[in-house]
Write a protein that holds these residues in place. Sequence first.
Motif, PDB file in Angstrom:
ATOM      1  N   GLN A   1      22.694  -3.719 -90.435  1.00  0.00           N
ATOM      2  CA  GLN A   1      21.920  -3.768 -89.187  1.00  0.00           C
ATOM      3  C   GLN A   1      21.717  -2.366 -88.624  1.00  0.00           C
ATOM      4  OE1 GLN A   1      23.885  -6.351 -86.396  1.00  0.00           O
ATOM      5  NE2 GLN A   1      23.317  -8.214 -87.499  1.00  0.00           N
ATOM      6  N   ARG A   2      22.773  -1.551 -88.668  1.00  0.00           N
ATOM      7  CA  ARG A   2      22.676  -0.185 -88.154  1.00  0.00           C
ATOM      8  C   ARG A   2      21.659   0.618 -88.954  1.00  0.00           C
ATOM      9  NH1 ARG A   2      27.809   3.733 -88.036  1.00  0.00           N
ATOM     10  NH2 ARG A   2      27.481   3.595 -90.269  1.00  0.00           N
ATOM     11  N   LYS A   3      21.668   0.450 -90.267  1.00  0.00           N
ATOM     12  CA  LYS A   3      20.708   1.150 -91.119  1.00  0.00           C
ATOM     13  C   LYS A   3      19.281   0.739 -90.769  1.00  0.00           C
ATOM     14  CE  LYS A   3      19.590   1.951 -95.968  1.00  0.00           C
ATOM     15  NZ  LYS A   3      19.929   1.622 -97.353  1.00  0.00           N
ATOM     16  N   GLN A   4      19.066  -0.556 -90.530  1.00  0.00           N
ATOM     17  CA  GLN A   4      17.736  -1.049 -90.169  1.00  0.00           C
ATOM     18  C   GLN A   4      17.278  -0.481 -88.833  1.00  0.00           C
ATOM     19  OE1 GLN A   4      15.663  -2.985 -92.113  1.00  0.00           O
ATOM     20  NE2 GLN A   4      14.167  -2.453 -90.561  1.00  0.00           N
ATOM     21  N   VAL A   5      18.161  -0.419 -87.857  1.00  0.00           N
ATOM     22  CA  VAL A   5      17.813   0.138 -86.550  1.00  0.00           C
ATOM     23  C   VAL A   5      17.460   1.618 -86.679  1.00  0.00           C
ATOM     24  CG1 VAL A   5      18.728   0.728 -84.255  1.00  0.00           C
ATOM     25  CG2 VAL A   5      19.111  -1.541 -85.196  1.00  0.00           C
ATOM     26  N   MET A   6      18.208   2.345 -87.484  1.00  0.00           N
ATOM     27  CA  MET A   6      17.921   3.769 -87.682  1.00  0.00           C
ATOM     28  C   MET A   6      16.555   3.947 -88.344  1.00  0.00           C
ATOM     29  SD  MET A   6      20.432   5.341 -86.349  1.00  0.00           S
ATOM     30  CE  MET A   6      20.611   6.974 -87.002  1.00  0.00           C
ATOM     31  N   GLN A   7      16.226   3.101 -89.305  1.00  0.00           N
ATOM     32  CA  GLN A   7      14.912   3.174 -89.950  1.00  0.00           C
ATOM     33  C   GLN A   7      13.801   2.852 -88.947  1.00  0.00           C
ATOM     34  OE1 GLN A   7      15.313   0.474 -93.251  1.00  0.00           O
ATOM     35  NE2 GLN A   7      16.177   2.037 -94.601  1.00  0.00           N
ATOM     36  N   ASN A   8      14.033   1.864 -88.093  1.00  0.00           N
ATOM     37  CA  ASN A   8      13.047   1.514 -87.071  1.00  0.00           C
ATOM     38  C   ASN A   8      12.830   2.665 -86.092  1.00  0.00           C
ATOM     39  OD1 ASN A   8      12.769  -0.978 -88.242  1.00  0.00           O
ATOM     40  ND2 ASN A   8      14.003  -2.061 -86.735  1.00  0.00           N
ATOM     41  N   ARG A   9      13.908   3.348 -85.717  1.00  0.00           N
ATOM     42  CA  ARG A   9      13.776   4.497 -84.814  1.00  0.00           C
ATOM     43  C   ARG A   9      12.982   5.618 -85.477  1.00  0.00           C
ATOM     44  NH1 ARG A   9      18.140   7.281 -82.384  1.00  0.00           N
ATOM     45  NH2 ARG A   9      16.640   7.764 -80.773  1.00  0.00           N
ATOM     46  N   LYS A  10      13.211   5.831 -86.767  1.00  0.00           N
ATOM     47  CA  LYS A  10      12.478   6.871 -87.494  1.00  0.00           C
ATOM     48  C   LYS A  10      10.983   6.536 -87.528  1.00  0.00           C
ATOM     49  CE  LYS A  10      12.234   9.236 -91.924  1.00  0.00           C
ATOM     50  NZ  LYS A  10      12.712   9.296 -93.297  1.00  0.00           N
ATOM     51  N   LEU A  11      10.651   5.279 -87.828  1.00  0.00           N
ATOM     52  CA  LEU A  11       9.249   4.857 -87.842  1.00  0.00           C
ATOM     53  C   LEU A  11       8.610   4.991 -86.461  1.00  0.00           C
ATOM     54  CD1 LEU A  11       9.429   1.662 -90.087  1.00  0.00           C
ATOM     55  CD2 LEU A  11       8.368   3.853 -90.658  1.00  0.00           C
ATOM     56  N   LEU A  12       9.366   4.663 -85.435  1.00  0.00           N
ATOM     57  CA  LEU A  12       8.858   4.770 -84.070  1.00  0.00           C
ATOM     58  C   LEU A  12       8.571   6.224 -83.702  1.00  0.00           C
ATOM     59  CD1 LEU A  12       8.201   3.046 -81.593  1.00  0.00           C
ATOM     60  CD2 LEU A  12      10.544   3.424 -80.816  1.00  0.00           C
ATOM     61  N   ARG A  13       9.461   7.143 -84.088  1.00  0.00           N
ATOM     62  CA  ARG A  13       9.230   8.574 -83.833  1.00  0.00           C
ATOM     63  C   ARG A  13       7.966   9.052 -84.532  1.00  0.00           C
ATOM     64  NH1 ARG A  13      14.860   9.018 -84.319  1.00  0.00           N
ATOM     65  NH2 ARG A  13      14.698   9.619 -86.497  1.00  0.00           N
ATOM     66  N   GLU A  14       7.793   8.627 -85.784  1.00  0.00           N
ATOM     67  CA  GLU A  14       6.591   9.016 -86.529  1.00  0.00           C
ATOM     68  C   GLU A  14       5.341   8.461 -85.858  1.00  0.00           C
ATOM     69  OE1 GLU A  14       7.246   7.662 -90.516  1.00  0.00           O
ATOM     70  OE2 GLU A  14       8.903   9.089 -90.834  1.00  0.00           O
ATOM     71  N   PHE A  15       5.423   7.225 -85.383  1.00  0.00           N
ATOM     72  CA  PHE A  15       4.287   6.619 -84.694  1.00  0.00           C
ATOM     73  C   PHE A  15       3.942   7.400 -83.426  1.00  0.00           C
ATOM     74  CE2 PHE A  15       2.863   3.724 -81.335  1.00  0.00           C
ATOM     75  CZ  PHE A  15       1.668   3.283 -81.884  1.00  0.00           C
ATOM     76  N   TYR A  16       4.962   7.743 -82.629  1.00  0.00           N
ATOM     77  CA  TYR A  16       4.724   8.497 -81.395  1.00  0.00           C
ATOM     78  C   TYR A  16       4.146   9.878 -81.684  1.00  0.00           C
ATOM     79  CZ  TYR A  16       7.025   5.132 -78.306  1.00  0.00           C
ATOM     80  OH  TYR A  16       7.348   4.031 -77.581  1.00  0.00           O
ATOM     81  N   LYS A  17       4.608  10.545 -82.726  1.00  0.00           N
ATOM     82  CA  LYS A  17       4.068  11.859 -83.083  1.00  0.00           C
ATOM     83  C   LYS A  17       2.594  11.757 -83.462  1.00  0.00           C
ATOM     84  CE  LYS A  17       8.290  14.132 -84.638  1.00  0.00           C
ATOM     85  NZ  LYS A  17       9.010  14.670 -85.788  1.00  0.00           N
ATOM     86  N   GLU A  18       2.260  10.759 -84.253  1.00  0.00           N
ATOM     87  CA  GLU A  18       0.871  10.567 -84.662  1.00  0.00           C
ATOM     88  C   GLU A  18      -0.008  10.212 -83.466  1.00  0.00           C
ATOM     89  OE1 GLU A  18      -2.526  10.361 -87.018  1.00  0.00           O
ATOM     90  OE2 GLU A  18      -0.579  11.295 -87.399  1.00  0.00           O
ATOM     91  N   ALA A  19       0.488   9.360 -82.588  1.00  0.00           N
ATOM     92  CA  ALA A  19      -0.281   8.991 -81.396  1.00  0.00           C
ATOM     93  C   ALA A  19      -0.500  10.211 -80.503  1.00  0.00           C
ATOM     94  CB  ALA A  19       0.446   7.894 -80.618  1.00  0.00           C
ATOM     95  N   GLU A  20       0.509  11.045 -80.347  1.00  0.00           N
ATOM     96  CA  GLU A  20       0.360  12.252 -79.525  1.00  0.00           C
ATOM     97  C   GLU A  20      -0.629  13.223 -80.165  1.00  0.00           C
ATOM     98  OE1 GLU A  20       3.071  15.625 -77.284  1.00  0.00           O
ATOM     99  OE2 GLU A  20       4.007  14.282 -78.733  1.00  0.00           O
ATOM    100  N   ARG A  21      -0.580  13.371 -81.485  1.00  0.00           N
ATOM    101  CA  ARG A  21      -1.521  14.245 -82.182  1.00  0.00           C
ATOM    102  C   ARG A  21      -2.955  13.774 -81.980  1.00  0.00           C
ATOM    103  NH1 ARG A  21      -4.635  14.486 -86.332  1.00  0.00           N
ATOM    104  NH2 ARG A  21      -4.106  12.453 -87.144  1.00  0.00           N
ATOM    105  N   ARG A  22      -3.173  12.483 -82.113  1.00  0.00           N
ATOM    106  CA  ARG A  22      -4.520  11.940 -81.923  1.00  0.00           C
ATOM    107  C   ARG A  22      -4.983  12.100 -80.477  1.00  0.00           C
ATOM    108  NH1 ARG A  22      -5.625   6.655 -85.613  1.00  0.00           N
ATOM    109  NH2 ARG A  22      -4.995   7.595 -87.588  1.00  0.00           N
TER     110      ARG A  22
END
Length: 121
Positions: A89-110
């Motif tokens: 579960q912890r590994k899954q949450v960490m992966q979700n946080r990583k994906l969320l950071r990438e999403f926020y970076k892309e949204a900010e760039r756009r």
Amino acid sequence: MDLDFNLMMELTEIELRLKGLDEGGKKYFKKDMTRPWSFKCSLCEKRVGSNKVDEYWSMPSTGYDRYRFCSKECADCYSKARKNELLAQRKQVMQNRKLLREFYKEAERRYMEVKRGGWVS
């Protein structure tokens, strides 16, 4: 950022549960009881009574209850399985946080591209 906050809270809860697994241990039945006390082992469902044995193993669960076991082997088996589950579960949450950071970076760039007058497709 509410999503990241929720993921952080979930991660904290998982860490606390992992720590709680280490807090379990051997317990002894009280000798001054007027009546025998018993329970079913949380793993093998064997009946354990204060009139038959002197000790049992206990582990905290969520809430006020505790998991109780008839033997160290049952407690260790449960602990190992639960720890593996929590680590997954912890590994899954960490992966979700990583994906969320990438999403926020892309949204900010756009957003910055649009703000500068460019069009991003």
